[in-house]
Design an enzyme around this catalytic site. Sequence first.
Site, PDB file in Angstrom:
ATOM      1  N   HIS A 165     -36.514 -54.248 -28.186  1.00 35.48           N
ATOM      2  CA  HIS A 165     -37.468 -55.360 -28.313  1.00 35.48           C
ATOM      3  C   HIS A 165     -36.781 -56.536 -29.000  1.00 35.48           C
ATOM      4  O   HIS A 165     -36.779 -56.609 -30.235  1.00 35.48           O
ATOM      5  CB  HIS A 165     -38.654 -54.937 -29.180  1.00 35.48           C
ATOM      6  CG  HIS A 165     -39.552 -53.937 -28.537  1.00 35.48           C
ATOM      7  ND1 HIS A 165     -40.747 -54.284 -27.975  1.00 35.48           N
ATOM      8  CD2 HIS A 165     -39.429 -52.600 -28.360  1.00 35.48           C
ATOM      9  CE1 HIS A 165     -41.338 -53.204 -27.487  1.00 35.48           C
ATOM     10  NE2 HIS A 165     -40.552 -52.173 -27.708  1.00 35.48           N
ATOM     11  N   GLU A 210     -37.760 -59.452 -29.401  1.00 33.95           N
ATOM     12  CA  GLU A 210     -38.693 -60.361 -30.085  1.00 33.95           C
ATOM     13  C   GLU A 210     -38.749 -60.163 -31.599  1.00 33.95           C
ATOM     14  O   GLU A 210     -39.009 -61.106 -32.341  1.00 33.95           O
ATOM     15  CB  GLU A 210     -40.107 -60.225 -29.499  1.00 33.95           C
ATOM     16  CG  GLU A 210     -40.841 -58.902 -29.755  1.00 33.95           C
ATOM     17  CD  GLU A 210     -40.557 -57.815 -28.716  1.00 33.95           C
ATOM     18  OE1 GLU A 210     -39.516 -57.907 -28.038  1.00 33.95           O
ATOM     19  OE2 GLU A 210     -41.364 -56.877 -28.605  1.00 33.95           O
ATOM     20  N   CYS A 242     -38.741 -53.348 -22.670  1.00 35.50           N
ATOM     21  CA  CYS A 242     -39.090 -51.940 -22.897  1.00 35.50           C
ATOM     22  C   CYS A 242     -39.807 -51.342 -21.684  1.00 35.50           C
ATOM     23  O   CYS A 242     -39.159 -51.044 -20.689  1.00 35.50           O
ATOM     24  CB  CYS A 242     -39.896 -51.817 -24.195  1.00 35.50           C
ATOM     25  SG  CYS A 242     -39.713 -50.188 -24.938  1.00 35.50           S
TER      26      CYS A 242
END
Length: 538
Positions: A512, A514, A385
């Site tokens: 993102h 994650e 990001c």
Amino acid sequence: MAKARFVFVTGGVLSSVGKGIVAASIGLLLSSRGYSVGAVKIDPYINVDAGTMNPYAHGEVFVTEDGGETDLDLGHYERFLDVNLTKKHNITTGQVYLSVIMKERRGEYLGQTVQIIPHVTDEIKSRIREVAEETGVDILIVEIGGTVGDIEGLPFLEAVRQMRLEEGFDKTLFVHVALAPELSTTGEQKTKPVQHSIQELRRIGIQPDIVVVRTRRPLEAEARRKIALHATLPESHVFNSYDVDTIYRVPLILEDQGLGSLVARRLGLQDGKPRLDEWRWFVEKLTNSSRVVRIAMVGKYTRLRDSYISIVEALKHAGAHLGLKPELHWIEATDIEEGRVDVETALEGVDGAIVLPGFGKRGVEGKIKAIRYLRERRIPTLGICFGLQLTVVEVARNLVGLEGAHTTEVDPATPHPVVDLLPEQRSVDRLGGTMRLGASPVKLVEGSIAHKLYKLDVVMERHRHRYEVNNKYLDLLEAVGLKVSGWSPRGLVEVMEFDRKIHPFYLGTQFHPEFKSRPLKPSPPFVGLLAASAGIAF
Ligand code: GLN
């Protein structure tokens, strides 16, 4: 009446004692017995969501598939249960009051005095039930944030107390998680705070069915006996979550004590042998992998590790998958920026790096210096990001030669706005919930590193940002080797990577990754980063 069973998890003595992990663990023990499980987090603060809160104080904002900006415990739930939750799975006081007050204004309570009981408590109950009904789960875990006795938590405890009455004894279960501190001088486990928190719970009409005691070392028999006595429970209903090497082991130690079986039987569900083999395999790989890869974590909120908890967990998942042990080196970008450390010293000897997400001006020049170093030294890097956006700034300045290039988030007057707002974001004047949020499709370019890692043409990944790479500069960036390898449906940049001639592994993602990493389904960009950092082919 909802068909679901409800497990209410309360906390005593202190917050941050791992209540979320216990809640997630109970969920896993039930889902591993073949039941569908969801989990709700109640946050008694007045914020409508976690989106506007400082990560220093509250840790990461976890983004759900549908774009909710939620409490980080939802991340634990998703990782333990391997499900996608929605924004409705995070209920706050702010949401509850907002909707009660809107209903009052619309005249839905005409003639009535609007009160905490029944109006606020009804709103809470209907929100919990709505999640259960809409998702159709067999069991909904409901974790009440904060500590029993907090003023803010009272309406929620009252609401769940009523739910026991309305749903029935055998459809509801109260689990209380409380800390038994250990005296540093004698090593004695003190149970008094646990006793008091149980009393506090009873005072508002809730008798816990199960107590999970958090301790540093395994609970002593005498301490267990005392707690059981004070809780009016058989000793077999007192469980112990002691400190272990990884949070992922918590469900296993609770299963060994018989928690899964007790919860299932108590809820009138058939108890079976849990399927935890893969989970056990993961925990063993996680804790036994000894080959170290040193990963620099370049960011701004590095002093509170919880700010990046999903990224840290994603690295663990990828590490276990590859048999590697990621060793994290936290690098505070403001230290580089303000000259307290130089970039060479900070990054010396690392095998790979993550340039972390973030907001605002502070630390940005430090991050840009780090990005340049990582590029020039050809160190495998994942930019997430803001990490991608600042890579674009670095390359624009130092490879393309656009002096003063910047993101307009930091320098609104830059001559070269290489990262900028979209026209529709320019007119947004409120900050809450107005970013590009949640999952959307990303089309990966064939032959790219991203495509090779995901092995898919289109992936769904989650977003939380306001600014975008400015397409007007793409030709210049691509000419110096920074290529787009993932696109949004409307042609926004989602992934960029360096030409292999320039850099062996650089991946920048506007999304993102994650948030979607799971213990047994590691996120491809993290697998790629660790593999490249360790020199393993992928
Ligand atoms: N601050 C940047 C933006 O709003 C990046 C956000 C992030 O890293 N999550 O676009």
